[in-house]
Enzyme design. Structure first.
Site, mmCIF file in Angstrom:
data_model
loop_
_atom_site.group_PDB
_atom_site.id
_atom_site.type_symbol
_atom_site.label_atom_id
_atom_site.label_comp_id
_atom_site.label_asym_id
_atom_site.label_seq_id
_atom_site.Cartn_x
_atom_site.Cartn_y
_atom_site.Cartn_z
ATOM 1 N N CYS A 1 30.529 42.710 34.750
ATOM 2 C CA CYS A 1 31.776 42.690 35.522
ATOM 3 C C CYS A 1 31.882 43.994 36.320
ATOM 4 C CB CYS A 1 32.967 42.541 34.575
ATOM 5 S SG CYS A 1 34.543 42.667 35.434
ATOM 6 N N ASN B 1 24.718 39.629 30.775
ATOM 7 C CA ASN B 1 25.054 38.661 29.725
ATOM 8 C C ASN B 1 23.838 38.479 28.824
ATOM 9 O OD1 ASN B 1 26.513 37.763 32.353
ATOM 10 N ND2 ASN B 1 27.665 36.785 30.719
ATOM 11 N N HIS C 1 31.195 34.249 25.081
ATOM 12 C CA HIS C 1 30.566 34.814 26.279
ATOM 13 C C HIS C 1 30.210 36.265 25.953
ATOM 14 C CE1 HIS C 1 30.768 35.273 30.874
ATOM 15 N NE2 HIS C 1 30.873 36.528 30.495
ATOM 16 N N ARG D 1 26.930 33.278 38.968
ATOM 17 C CA ARG D 1 28.216 33.970 39.177
ATOM 18 C C ARG D 1 28.203 35.338 38.486
ATOM 19 N NH1 ARG D 1 32.065 36.381 36.256
ATOM 20 N NH2 ARG D 1 31.932 34.747 34.686
ATOM 21 N N ASP D 2 28.262 35.347 37.175
ATOM 22 C CA ASP D 2 28.348 36.623 36.454
ATOM 23 C C ASP D 2 27.058 37.425 36.645
ATOM 24 O OD1 ASP D 2 29.095 38.636 34.681
ATOM 25 O OD2 ASP D 2 29.789 37.265 33.146
ATOM 26 N N HIS E 1 28.141 39.811 26.282
ATOM 27 C CA HIS E 1 27.357 40.703 27.148
ATOM 28 C C HIS E 1 26.491 41.599 26.264
ATOM 29 C CE1 HIS E 1 28.726 40.048 31.337
ATOM 30 N NE2 HIS E 1 29.769 39.488 30.744
HETATM 31 P P1 HMG Z 1 44.721 41.589 45.843
HETATM 32 O O1 HMG Z 1 44.214 42.675 46.704
HETATM 33 O O2 HMG Z 1 45.823 41.888 44.865
HETATM 34 O O3 HMG Z 1 45.065 40.317 46.730
HETATM 35 O O4 HMG Z 1 43.468 41.039 45.009
HETATM 36 P P2 HMG Z 1 46.371 39.914 47.505
HETATM 37 O O5 HMG Z 1 46.880 38.651 46.913
HETATM 38 O O6 HMG Z 1 47.306 41.098 47.619
HETATM 39 O O7 HMG Z 1 45.799 39.609 48.978
HETATM 40 C C1 HMG Z 1 45.259 40.637 49.798
HETATM 41 C C2 HMG Z 1 44.331 40.033 50.830
HETATM 42 O O8 HMG Z 1 43.241 39.399 50.182
HETATM 43 C C3 HMG Z 1 44.990 38.948 51.718
HETATM 44 O O9 HMG Z 1 44.339 39.014 52.981
HETATM 45 C C4 HMG Z 1 44.561 37.658 51.042
HETATM 46 O O10 HMG Z 1 44.515 36.539 51.922
HETATM 47 C C5 HMG Z 1 43.161 38.007 50.593
HETATM 48 P P3 HMG Z 1 44.954 39.836 54.221
HETATM 49 O O11 HMG Z 1 46.313 39.248 54.408
HETATM 50 O O12 HMG Z 1 44.986 41.255 53.773
HETATM 51 O O13 HMG Z 1 43.941 39.582 55.293
HETATM 52 N N1 HMG Z 1 42.737 37.224 49.430
HETATM 53 C C6 HMG Z 1 41.613 36.493 49.362
HETATM 54 N N2 HMG Z 1 40.621 36.256 50.222
HETATM 55 C C7 HMG Z 1 39.629 35.437 49.812
HETATM 56 N N3 HMG Z 1 39.607 34.846 48.594
HETATM 57 C C8 HMG Z 1 40.577 35.053 47.702
HETATM 58 C C9 HMG Z 1 41.644 35.908 48.076
HETATM 59 N N4 HMG Z 1 42.762 36.318 47.429
HETATM 60 C C10 HMG Z 1 43.419 37.124 48.260
HETATM 61 N N5 HMG Z 1 40.545 34.458 46.499
HETATM 62 C C11 HMG Z 1 42.304 39.311 43.804
HETATM 63 C C12 HMG Z 1 43.633 39.996 44.045
HETATM 64 C C13 HMG Z 1 42.445 38.377 42.623
HETATM 65 C C14 HMG Z 1 41.918 38.544 45.056
HETATM 66 C C15 HMG Z 1 41.236 40.409 43.544
HETATM 67 O O14 HMG Z 1 41.688 41.182 42.485
HETATM 68 C C16 HMG Z 1 39.891 39.858 43.219
HETATM 69 O O15 HMG Z 1 39.217 39.229 44.039
HETATM 70 N N6 HMG Z 1 39.431 40.090 41.947
HETATM 71 C C17 HMG Z 1 38.211 39.516 41.474
HETATM 72 C C18 HMG Z 1 37.439 40.509 40.683
HETATM 73 C C19 HMG Z 1 36.195 39.847 40.147
HETATM 74 O O16 HMG Z 1 35.636 38.935 40.733
HETATM 75 N N7 HMG Z 1 35.726 40.343 38.977
HETATM 76 C C20 HMG Z 1 34.562 39.811 38.355
HETATM 77 C C21 HMG Z 1 34.789 38.468 37.738
HETATM 78 S S1 HMG Z 1 35.584 38.535 36.158
HETATM 79 C C22 HMG Z 1 34.330 38.788 34.998
HETATM 80 O O17 HMG Z 1 33.216 39.049 35.365
HETATM 81 C C23 HMG Z 1 34.616 38.616 33.542
HETATM 82 C C24 HMG Z 1 34.078 37.277 32.980
HETATM 83 O O18 HMG Z 1 32.673 37.166 33.200
HETATM 84 C C25 HMG Z 1 34.350 37.199 31.467
HETATM 85 C C26 HMG Z 1 33.950 38.481 30.720
HETATM 86 O O19 HMG Z 1 32.772 38.871 30.768
HETATM 87 O O20 HMG Z 1 34.849 39.041 30.107
HETATM 88 C C27 HMG Z 1 34.745 36.078 33.646
HETATM 89 MG MG MG Z 2 31.158 38.159 31.986
#
Ligand code: HMG
Ligand code: MG
Length: 307
Positions: A244, A253, A211, A19-20, A213
């Site tokens: 991220c 990481n 966690h 994932r990450d 990085h």
């Molecule tokens: P948004 O644009 O605000 O979504 O994104 P929305 O709720 O307004 O929906 C817009 C459209 O997206 C709609 O479709 C929804 O159905 C669709 P439309 O009507 O336009 O056709 N939609 C989805 N489709 C598929 N799967 C979904 C989904 N949700 C909405 N789950 C959202 C909000 C949360 C989806 C967006 O911000 C997002 O996907 N963010 C993820 C970012 C990400 O993955 N970042 C990396 C992971 S975090 C990380 O790495 C940190 C960590 O490792 C810890 C650390 O290191 O600190 C965990």
């Molecule tokens: Mg991370």
């Protein structure tokens, strides 16, 4: 005053590579390649593997095949396959794909919550409370990530009281374990020592993971500091890949094999083989072209070349 814990005798390693690790990679792996990666990690002894995320495919195209990965991945006794779920739509997809171990997420800083999830920290807490309620009613096991727990790419230092508050809110929602993310490798071992002491004292080592990085070369030193305070769960990514995409400057990481090497030397049991892991790092590097950043792997390659 808070008492220091002694290092644990055994540590649970939580593998975030599929994932990450892959979410920030230039290449998008096929479903078959992702499944092979996960199977290799399990063969090396890992029992907690985050296999992908159910986020928006436009936001993170590298994670677009997670539904199929989860459906096709053979289930193995004693192995927990986790996936990241940011919202209701993500939960529906996870349930449809048969994933029973779910990672929720929030940030300790407002600007990262906005950049990464398009919402405020408080809105994230409300969404997570509802996701946790539904998922728990369905018998799922939950983990919560608190990003920017040691520093934010937009705001700089982050008040640790905010980190404790987001952690507490996850635990009150029935989340089983909270992982504190050093999203951009901002932590320093002395800071980790003090913060780990506070958080472990307050919530207990069985409910807190770290966690780290490796953005500025201190991830392993930070892991060591957390271990000295009694940390019982550490996140790692095979080959040290990752980052991220919505945190400028984030890089990989801490490499899981580097953590295993550290733990082996401290006589802390992880049930994982560093040598088996580096065969997977080599495969990522030489066969798939995913560039690793692992010291143990670099050393093994050097030793093989000169030996
Ligand atoms: P948004 O644009 O605000 O979504 O994104 P929305 O709720 O307004 O929906 C817009 C459209 O997206 C709609 O479709 C929804 O159905 C669709 P439309 O009507 O336009 O056709 N939609 C989805 N489709 C598929 N799967 C979904 C989904 N949700 C909405 N789950 C959202 C909000 C949360 C989806 C967006 O911000 C997002 O996907 N963010 C993820 C970012 C990400 O993955 N970042 C990396 C992971 S975090 C990380 O790495 C940190 C960590 O490792 C810890 C650390 O290191 O600190 C965990
Ligand atoms: Mg991370």
């Amino acid at each position: 005053m808070a008492q220091s814990h002694s290092p644990a005798r055994a540590v649970r390693l939580f593998e975030v590579g599929p994932r990450d690790g892959l979410q920030n990679a230039r290449q998008i792996l096929s479903v078959e390649q992702k499944i092979e990666l996960i199977e290799r990690l399990v063969a090396a002894g890992l029992r907690d593997v985050e296999i992908g995320s159910f986020v928006h495919p436009r936001w993170v195209p590298q994670m677009s095949g997670t539904d199929e990965v989860a459906t096709r991945l053979p289930r193995r006794e004693g192995v927990r396959y986790w996936a990241l779920v940011p919202n209701e739509r993500g939960l529906e997809r996870a349930v449809a794909a048969g994933v029973r171990h779910l990672c929720l997420l929030n940030s300790a800083s407002e600007s990262h919550a906005g950049s990464n999830l398009n919402r405020t920290v408080a809105a994230g807490q409300r969404i997570n409370a509802e996701l946790a309620r539904q998922a728990r009613a369905d018998g799922a096991v939950l983990r919560g990530y608190v990003s920017t727990a040691f520093g934010c790419p937009f705001e700089g230092s982050v008040d640790f009281d905010r980190v404790l508050a987001v952690t507490e809110s996850f635990l009150e929602q029935g989340v089983d374990e909270v992982s504190l993310g050093d999203t951009i490798g901002a932590a320093h071992p002395l800071q980790v020592r003090e913060k780990a002491r506070r958080v472990l004292e307050r919530f207990g080592p069985e409910r807190i993971a770290f966690h780290f990085h490796e953005t500025r070369g201190l991830a392993l030193a930070n892991a060591f500091a957390a271990l000295e305070e009694g940390a019982g769960v550490l996140d790692g990514s095979v080959g040290g890949v990752g980052g991220c995409p919505y945190a400028p400057g984030a890089s990989g990481n801490v490499a899981t094999e580097d953590l295993v090497h550290l733990l082996d030397g401290m006589n802390i049991d992880s049930r994982v083989s560093a040598d088996e892991l580096v065969t997977t790092t080599r495969w990522l590097d030489e066969t798939l072209g995913v560039r690793p950043a692992s010291s143990y792997y670099a050393w093994r390659r050097g030793a093989a070349a000169t030996g």
